[in-house]
Design a protein around this motif. Structure first.
Motif, PDB file in Angstrom:
ATOM      1  N   ASP A 241       0.741  -1.009   0.007  1.00 50.13           N
ATOM      2  CA  ASP A 241      -0.066   0.096   0.009  1.00 50.13           C
ATOM      3  C   ASP A 241       0.992   1.245   0.050  1.00 50.13           C
ATOM      4  OD1 ASP A 241      -2.957   1.086   0.559  1.00 50.13           O
ATOM      5  OD2 ASP A 241      -1.577   1.995   1.942  1.00 50.13           O
ATOM      6  N   GLY A 385      -0.476  -2.525  -8.753  1.00 45.44           N
ATOM      7  CA  GLY A 385      -0.757  -3.128  -7.485  1.00 45.44           C
ATOM      8  C   GLY A 385       0.271  -4.120  -7.109  1.00 45.44           C
TER       9      GLY A 385
ATOM     10  N   ARG B  69      -9.691  -0.438 -11.704  1.00 44.80           N
ATOM     11  CA  ARG B  69      -9.954  -0.064 -10.146  1.00 44.80           C
ATOM     12  C   ARG B  69     -11.142   0.898 -10.333  1.00 44.80           C
ATOM     13  NH1 ARG B  69      -5.488  -0.534  -6.212  1.00 44.80           N
ATOM     14  NH2 ARG B  69      -5.910   1.016  -5.209  1.00 44.80           N
ATOM     15  N   GLU B 120     -11.706  -3.482  -7.441  1.00 44.57           N
ATOM     16  CA  GLU B 120     -10.878  -3.729  -8.375  1.00 44.57           C
ATOM     17  C   GLU B 120     -11.161  -5.431  -8.957  1.00 44.57           C
ATOM     18  OE1 GLU B 120      -6.759  -3.534  -7.368  1.00 44.57           O
ATOM     19  OE2 GLU B 120      -5.874  -4.214  -9.204  1.00 44.57           O
TER      20      GLU B 120
END
Lengths: 662, 150
Positions: A241, A385, B69, B120
């Motif tokens: 994150d 991500g 997302r 997502e």
């Protein structure tokens, strides 16, 4: 009360500004009294900040809800340790804590160095005071923790549920302290650039300070991972994150720095690089502190837009501009004393280490700010991500482990390649052997290769200890145990460093195990029913409803058996705190059996007691925490003062003392 | 970097220390490798579009079949929990456009009406959005609401 706290901060701000002027004037006009006065200003500012800290802490402990900050974060039913921890539960308190740590360490630093580094000290004082000035300005004008409410409420709102956890008591203070402690090395770096005294002095002065900061930051990161693991409930400990990433960045550049600084000490090389690294580390610490609060980068933990964001961004810009400007101005004085003579040498080993760490830092930074970049360039926002970070940092870590194995055996200047290969033979054999065993057992080639390099790295560390002990025994005839102990005692920096390397290897094993061999299953069970995951049988006993002063907890009680043998009971909990009923939090049921962590998440339930549970087998995660403990041990060993002859009261020639320290 | 002369001449002679060709080549190779790693990972599934519901629907054809997302608020009253072990259905809105979402994984702690979420998953035009991750953001600040009475 509140007046005392905010008053202390205002006076501290004025004193800090005075101290900067005094320090700079004193150094330029050579007025020792003014310099002395600026040193005292550092102490005074710190004392005043401490007054404010004590005031705020007292307000918390006496439940003075007139203070908006206390009202919003604590309540009468909270246990005393959470009330105290609520101190840094918000940005105002965090900033106050930051300035306190920076103040205490700076005071200690100017006290310890005021004699030996006389020329640098005025500018060190001025720099740390400029940092404090910024923070105190924020604390008095923009985000005061001493803002009063128009009336005195009977009870407070209570602390955010996510923060009511042991991990949260430990994680923020260490992380913030880690950020704040880079102020001291930054102060010395700026002083060295301003005065043009770019020799060995400032480097020697900050070596320990940067190690301390780096160590604290590392502990903060580990506590954060541990907290995420047992509270957040997605089965892992690191989620890439943005908030985690920005905390990792200064640690990465700091790691690069504490390695490359050795090259400058020993060989007088990489001077520009070291200066840039320490400035970058401080800037990234500031970036880390404010990103969380500014809403600049959207994150799960983002704390909504706050007024302090733009100020921090502005401050960051000033820090970067001033330091880069000074660095360019001082480039001629930062030329290397020597050249790298051979590619197979410790110098180039450290250089490669640095390139790898900065590459990791860059990739992580790039991934974190990528949404901002794409939004500017392409009008659509692209995010990356966890797979991105894994794909980029994974191979880099792999090469790093390999280098960690080779590095300690490289000689300065030029290594004899034949000798090097001979020395690396046994660690390499051990690594390849364990890799083959792993590949046969698991069939997972990447995991096997990762394990192989990790074992290889451990192998050379063991070899270093054995060789060092042998050399000692040859002259002293000590036992092996004593020889190893004396080795560490006499040369804590080197052998303590190896302990840290060992910690990294332990964590690597934990990361390899949990990344490649995690097993996950979802169960929907009625009380009394069981499910199996791997060799484990999970029997869902019942759902408890427990009420206490802070709120209520829903607890799933699960028995665990391995191959039919009972191995104990775990409780996976969901908490609903008063005032935060729509924001439940959780504590996972985690049981360590052998190398496996059985990790149970209570997902949903209904009135009949039917619950859906998500279970994970996380192999080797406990090794990460063991590695954390070893990391601390290694840090302490490195920092422990060596029994040096130079410490005897007899004054020895400076040159000799300096040599024995190296 | 200026081509200054080494203060203490080393064995290799009077050259700028950073001009060691082998080191330079190694550095460039490493930089290229890292650049390739970053570029390559960006091309894969790692990068996904971050859009609002409206933007998603406007570009439906373009992003069909890619990972996205989507950020928005949970439509009040739209959450159907479905009981233990069953998927959760809810709607996400950006104020004007609304989208149906199905989610089967663990529900995050702070999940209720009005909460800001980021879902997502892979977008398929004309179907319910199958989310594999659901992130929630703290409603406003990392603390409870201010007292309303004065």
């Amino acid at each position: 009360m509140a007046q005392l706290g905010s008053g202390a901060l205002v006076v501290a701000l004025a004193l800090a500004v005075y101290g900067i002027v005094a320090g700079v004037l004193g150094a330029r006009r050579r007025i020792p009294e003014l310099v002395e006065s600026s040193i005292r200003a550092v102490w005074g500012v710190t004392a005043l900040i401490l007054v404010a800290v004590v005031t705020l802490l007292t307000a918390f402990l006496t439940h003075d809800f007139r203070l908006e900050y206390v009202y919003g974060r604590s309540s009468r039913d909270m246990p005393i340790y959470y009330v105290a921890a609520a101190f840094y539960g918000g940005q105002e308190g965090s900033l106050l804590y930051w300035s306190m740590i920076a103040g205490i360490l700076s005071s200690l630093a100017v006290y310890l160095h005021r004699k030996r580094d006389r020329a640098l000290i005025p500018y060190v004082a001025a720099t740390v005071l400029s940092v404090e000035t910024f923070l105190l300005f924020m604390l008095t004008v923009i985000a005061s923790p001493f803002t009063l409410l128009p009336m005195r409420p009977d009870d407070g709102q209570g602390l955010n549920p996510l923060l009511r956890d042991v991990g949260m008591i430990l994680h923020p203070p260490f992380l913030l302290a880690g950020f704040a402690s880079f102020t001291v090395p930054f102060g010395f770096a700026m002083a060295a650039m301003i005065t043009g005294r770019l020799g060995a002095d400032w480097i020697r002065a900050i070596r320990r300070w940067s190690l301390v900061a780096w160590g604290i930051l590392g502990v903060g990161l580990l506590f954060g991972a541990w907290w995420a693991y047992h509270v957040l409930g997605w089965g892992g400990y690191w989620g890439w994150d943005p908030v985690e990433n920005v905390a990792l960045l200064p640690w990465l550049t700091g790691t690069a720095f504490i390695h490359s600084v050795i090259v400058q000490e020993r060989r007088g090389m990489l001077k520009v690089w070291n200066m840039a690294l320490i400035v970058a580390t401080f800037a990234l610490s500031v970036f880390g502190t404010f990103t969380v609060r500014s809403g600049l980068i959207s994150s799960v933990h983002s704390f909504a837009l706050s007024p302090i964001g733009p100020w921090f961004l502005g401050y960051l810009a000033v820090v970067v501009l001033v330091s880069v400007g000074l660095l360019i101005y001082r480039l001629p004085g930062l030329q290397s004393d020597r050249a790298i003579e051979s590619v197979v040498s410790r110098e180039s080993g450290f250089l490669l280490n640095n390139l790898l760490f900065t590459a990791m830092a860059f990739a992580t930074f790039w991934g974190t700010v990528f949404p901002l970049v794409t939004e500017l360039v392409r009008e659509t926002k692209l995010t990356v991500g966890p797979p991105f970070y894994r794909q980029v940092n994974g191979p880099l870590l792999f090469v790093m482990m390999l280098l960690m194995g080779v590095g300690p055996l490289l000689a300065w200047r030029r290594s004899n390649t034949g000798l090097l290969l001979r020395n690396l033979l046994w660690p390499a054999v051990a690594g390849v052997a364990s890799g083959i065993v792993m590949a046969v057992l698991s069939g997972h080639l990447i995991a096997a290769a990762s394990l192989a390099v990790t074992v290889f790295a451990v192998g050379t560390i063991v070899l270093e200890y054995v060789r060092g002990a042998r050399v000692r025994r040859r002259t002293t005839r000590e036992s092996y145990a004593l020889a190893v102990a004396m080795l560490v005692r006499r040369n804590g920096r080197r052998y303590g460093g190896y302990i840290v390397h060992l910690a990294v290897a332990l964590m690597a094993v934990g990361i390899i195990g949990s990344t490649f061999f995690q097993v996950e299953r979802q169960f929907t069970l009625q009380p009394g029913q069981s499910g199996t995951i791997g060799p484990y049988t999970l029997t869902y006993q019942r759902l408890d409803n427990r009420v206490n002063a802070q709120g209520q907890a829903v607890v799933a009680v699960v028995d665990i058996a391995k191959n039919g043998e009972p191995r104990g009971t775990v409780e996976s909990k969901r908490f609903f705190y008063r005032n935060y009923e729509n924001q439940p939090t959780a504590e996972m049921g985690i049981k360590t059996i052998g190398i496996d962590d059985i990790y149970i998440v209570l997902d949903q339930w209904d009135e009949n007691g039917t619950a859906s549970l998500r279970a994970y087998i996380n192999p080797m995660v406990s090794w990460i925490w063991v590695g954390g403990a070893v990391y601390v041990l290694g840090m302490v060993t490195v920092l422990w003062p060596a029994p040096m002859p130079a410490r005897r009261p007899v004054t020895r020639p400076v040159r000799e003392a300096a040599l024995s320290e190296a | 970097m200026t081509g200054g002369v080494a203060a203490e001449p080393a064995a290799v002679g009077r050259r700028a220390p950073w001009l060691n060709t082998k080191i330079l080549v190694a550095g460039v190779v490493l930089a290229l490798a890292v650049g390739f790693l970053i570029y390559n990972s960006m091309q894969g599934t790692a990068a996904s579009y971050f859009v609002t519901v409206g933007e998603l629907q406007a570009q439906a054809d373009k992003v069909d079949g890619t990972r996205v997302r989507v950020g928005g608020d949970v439509v009040p009253g739209s959450i159907q929990m479905g009981g233990p072990g069953q998927p959760i259905r809810f709607q996400v809105t950006d104020g004007t456009h609304t989208m149906d979402v199905v989610y089967t994984e663990v529900v995050p702690d702070i999940f209720s009406d009005h909460v800001q979420v980021v879902v997502e998953g892979t977008f398929h035009k004309g179907q319910e959005f199958q989310a594999d991750t659901l992130l929630t953001k703290c409603p406003s600040r990392f603390e409870a609401a201010q007292p309303t009475d004065s």
